[in-house]
Scaffold this motif. Structure first.
Motif, PDB file in Angstrom:
ATOM      1  N   VAL A 186      10.790 -72.218 -12.153  1.00  8.35           N
ATOM      2  CA  VAL A 186      10.326 -71.682 -13.437  1.00  8.35           C
ATOM      3  C   VAL A 186      11.071 -70.389 -13.750  1.00  8.35           C
ATOM      4  O   VAL A 186      11.562 -69.712 -12.859  1.00  8.35           O
ATOM      5  CB  VAL A 186       8.791 -71.455 -13.455  1.00  8.35           C
TER       6      VAL A 186
ATOM      7  N   LEU B 235      10.082 -79.745 -16.016  1.00  5.29           N
ATOM      8  CA  LEU B 235      10.946 -78.582 -15.836  1.00  5.29           C
ATOM      9  C   LEU B 235      12.417 -78.951 -16.036  1.00  5.29           C
ATOM     10  O   LEU B 235      13.153 -78.254 -16.740  1.00  5.29           O
ATOM     11  CB  LEU B 235      10.723 -77.987 -14.442  1.00  5.29           C
TER      12      LEU B 235
ATOM     13  N   LEU C 238       3.106 -79.044 -15.834  1.00  4.09           N
ATOM     14  CA  LEU C 238       4.347 -78.633 -15.189  1.00  4.09           C
ATOM     15  C   LEU C 238       4.645 -79.567 -14.021  1.00  4.09           C
ATOM     16  O   LEU C 238       4.002 -79.508 -12.986  1.00  4.09           O
ATOM     17  CB  LEU C 238       4.240 -77.189 -14.686  1.00  4.09           C
TER      18      LEU C 238
END
Length: 136
Positions: free
Chosen positions: A109, A80, A75
Motif C-alpha cells: 500500500v 492493489l 483490499l
C-alpha cells in the motif's frame, strides 16, 4: 500539491471536482471503488486492464479504502495490483495496529491513515522509512 480530496459520497466528490477544477487530486468515490473491486475480482489481469471498466479511473490520484466492509475484503492483492497498474495510489484507513500496518506495507500500500500517528511513526522508523531528526 499536497492535498487529496476524498469523501464517502460520489455526489460530494463530483461537486468538489467541479468547484476546485481539474488540478485538484481526488480519490475514487464509493461507486468507483466498487467498480474497481469488481474488476479486481474477475478474469486475468490482462482482461481486467483492457476492460472498459477501468476507463476514466486513471484521472484520479488514489483510492482510499478500508481493508474490508462488513467482512467482505476490499483490499486484496488483485485490487492493489489493478489499482497500481492504472496509476492509482492505494491508501488504507483507519489502521491503528502496528502488526496490521506492517502487513499492509508488506503488501505494497502507498499510504496508511491512522488515529495513532506515533504508532505509524514507530512502524515506519523500524522499516527505515521515517526520517531521523534533522533529515528531510
Amino acid at each position: 500539491a499536497r492535498v487529496c480530496v476524498g469523501a464517502f459520497s460520489d455526489r460530494r466528490l463530483a461537486a468538489a471536482r467541479r468547484a476546485l477544477g481539474p488540478r485538484v487530486a481526488t480519490s475514487l468515490g464509493p461507486h468507483q471503488v466498487a467498480r474497481l473491486r469488481a474488476l479486481a475480482g474477475t478474469g486475468t489481469l490482462a482482461t481486467r486492464l483492457s476492460a472498459a471498466g477501468t476507463r476514466g479511473l486513471q484521472r484520479y490520484a488514489c483510492v482510499q479504502v478500508p481493508p474490508a466492509v462488513r467482512g467482505v475484503p476490499i483490499l486484496t492483492p488483485g485490487f492493489l495490483t489493478l489499482a497500481h497498474r492504472i496509476g492509482l495510489q492505494v491508501h488504507v484507513w483507519t489502521i491503528d495496529d502496528p502488526a496490521t500496518m506492517h502487513q499492509l506495507l508488506d503488501l505494497g500500500v502507498d499510504g496508511i491513515m491512522t488515529d495513532e500517528i506515533g504508532t505509524l511513526r514507530d512502524v515506519l522508523s523500524s522499516r527505515g522509512a521515517w526520517p531521523r531528526s534533522g533529515q528531510k
